[in-house]
Design a protein around this motif. Structure first.
Motif, short mmCIF file in Angstrom:
data_model
loop_
_atom_site.label_atom_id
_atom_site.label_comp_id
_atom_site.label_asym_id
_atom_site.label_seq_id
_atom_site.Cartn_x
_atom_site.Cartn_y
_atom_site.Cartn_z
N UNK A 1 0.84 -1.20 0.00
CA UNK A 1 0.00 0.00 0.00
C UNK A 1 0.88 1.25 0.00
N UNK A 2 0.79 2.03 -1.07
CA UNK A 2 1.51 3.30 -1.17
C UNK A 2 0.57 4.42 -0.75
N UNK A 3 0.96 5.18 0.25
CA UNK A 3 0.11 6.25 0.78
C UNK A 3 0.77 7.59 0.49
N UNK A 4 0.23 8.31 -0.50
CA UNK A 4 0.69 9.67 -0.78
C UNK A 4 -0.02 10.65 0.15
N UNK A 5 0.73 11.57 0.70
CA UNK A 5 0.13 12.60 1.56
C UNK A 5 0.64 13.96 1.16
N UNK A 6 -0.23 14.96 1.23
CA UNK A 6 0.13 16.29 0.78
C UNK A 6 1.21 16.91 1.67
N UNK A 7 1.88 17.89 1.14
CA UNK A 7 3.01 18.52 1.81
C UNK A 7 2.68 18.98 3.22
N UNK A 8 1.51 19.62 3.40
CA UNK A 8 1.13 20.15 4.71
C UNK A 8 1.01 19.09 5.79
N UNK B 1 -2.29 16.12 -5.42
CA UNK B 1 -0.84 15.89 -5.54
C UNK B 1 -0.45 15.60 -6.98
N UNK B 2 -1.31 14.93 -7.72
CA UNK B 2 -1.00 14.59 -9.12
C UNK B 2 -0.83 15.84 -9.99
N UNK B 3 -1.39 16.96 -9.57
CA UNK B 3 -1.26 18.23 -10.28
C UNK B 3 -0.19 19.14 -9.66
N UNK B 4 -0.03 19.06 -8.35
CA UNK B 4 0.80 20.04 -7.65
C UNK B 4 2.26 19.62 -7.47
N UNK B 5 2.53 18.33 -7.53
CA UNK B 5 3.91 17.84 -7.42
C UNK B 5 4.07 16.67 -8.40
N UNK B 6 3.78 16.96 -9.66
CA UNK B 6 3.59 15.92 -10.68
C UNK B 6 4.81 15.03 -10.89
N UNK B 7 5.96 15.61 -11.12
CA UNK B 7 7.14 14.82 -11.44
C UNK B 7 7.51 13.88 -10.30
N UNK B 8 7.51 14.40 -9.08
CA UNK B 8 7.82 13.58 -7.91
C UNK B 8 6.78 12.47 -7.74
N UNK B 9 5.51 12.82 -7.87
CA UNK B 9 4.41 11.86 -7.73
C UNK B 9 4.54 10.72 -8.74
#
Length: 282
Positions: free
Chosen positions: A227-234, A264-272
């Motif tokens: 399970x990969x859990x992406x979380x926003x910067x804040x 996140x897919x729009x705001x940190x696209x390359x990293x995501x």
């Protein structure tokens, strides 16, 4: 001659059966199938969003994967269905996977879609090979109120009445304020706002209320898949309460974005995309 009549009758009956009975199953979502590959990826958008939110993401995988991109009924212009609920949507996504014999798919979900990914992997741990959760929590309400308890018969009528009573302009202004807090990339804000404006108000209110009453903190203990859990910067400033919600998910791999907000897919696209590629192609 009798044999010919029998064959024609049988064919007509079969056609009638398919037309009448084959169409009785109506799923609470639209699905766009693209790409080609033995391994399937199911993309579930977030609250009031279109499946188009995954366009840039899925273009990275369509060469080698079969992609199923959902837009839920009542959201972003898709015709609403009665009795919308988080549990019903979970059940019907599972029914779709089984009906179309999609073997061990990867589920990628954003926001509410991430919640659905968690719920499906919890209740059907043998059905899914991996899940990716893009900025969702097992219990959103508990972040604001640690003592939160889910209500068995939650009354959503106040929210239905409040949202339903808004004029088009009032609703638009509310969505503009909300999106400014959710999406940092200005080139994507208008499109995301348009999805909300095209959404059915009743579905919008009902699902917001229902998801706000959802608590998956205990049941995620049954998840077996990576399970990969992406979380926003804040959220990187609140790791302790955030990761406490996930304490029962033993397979969790937490990745905090370097910048941006909820999309996140729009705001940190390359990293995501780098993190997602590494996880899915393992």
């Amino acid at each position: 001659m009798k044999k010919y009549i029998f064959v024609v009758t049988a064919l007509l009956f079969s056609a009638l059966y398919l037309n009448v009975f084959g169409q009785t199953k109506s799923y609470p979502f639209e699905v766009l199938k693209t790409g080609k590959g033995k391994q399937a990826i199911i993309f579930i958008p977030g609250f009031a969003s279109s499946g188009d939110v995954w366009n840039e993401t899925k273009s990275n995988f369509e060469k080698n994967f079969t992609c199923y991109t959902f837009t839920m009924a009542g959201f972003a212009g898709v015709k609403p269905q009665p009795n919308a609920s988080f549990k019903n949507w979970e059940t019907e996504i599972v029914n779709y996977i089984k009906a179309y014999k999609i073997e061990k798919p990867i589920i990628v979900g954003h926001s509410m879609g991430g919640g659905l990914a968690l719920a499906i992997a919890s209740d059907y741990p043998e059905l899914i090979s991996r899940i990716v959760v893009v900025d969702a929590l097992p219990c959103l309400a508990a972040l604001r109120d640690p003592s939160f308890k889910s209500q068995e018969n939650n009354d959503c009528s106040p929210m239905l009445n409040q949202i339903g009573a808004m004029s088009e302009e009032e609703f638009l202004q509310m969505q503009k304020r909300n999106m400014a807090m959710l999406l940092a990339n200005p080139s994507k804000q208008d499109e995301a706002i348009s999805w909300s404006m095209k959404s059915d108000r009743k579905t919008f209110s009902q699902m917001y209320c229902d998801f706000s009453n959802t608590d998956l903190r205990e049941k995620i203990a049954s998840i077996k898949c990576p399970s990969l859990i992406f979380l926003e910067f804040g959220f990187s400033n609140f790791k302790e309460p955030i990761e406490a919600q996930y304490k029962n998910l033993k397979t969790a791999n937490f990745q905090y974005a370097n910048k941006g907000l909820h999309f996140i897919m729009y705001d940190d696209t390359a990293w995501y995309l780098e993190q997602l590629n590494n996880f899915i192609k393992l």
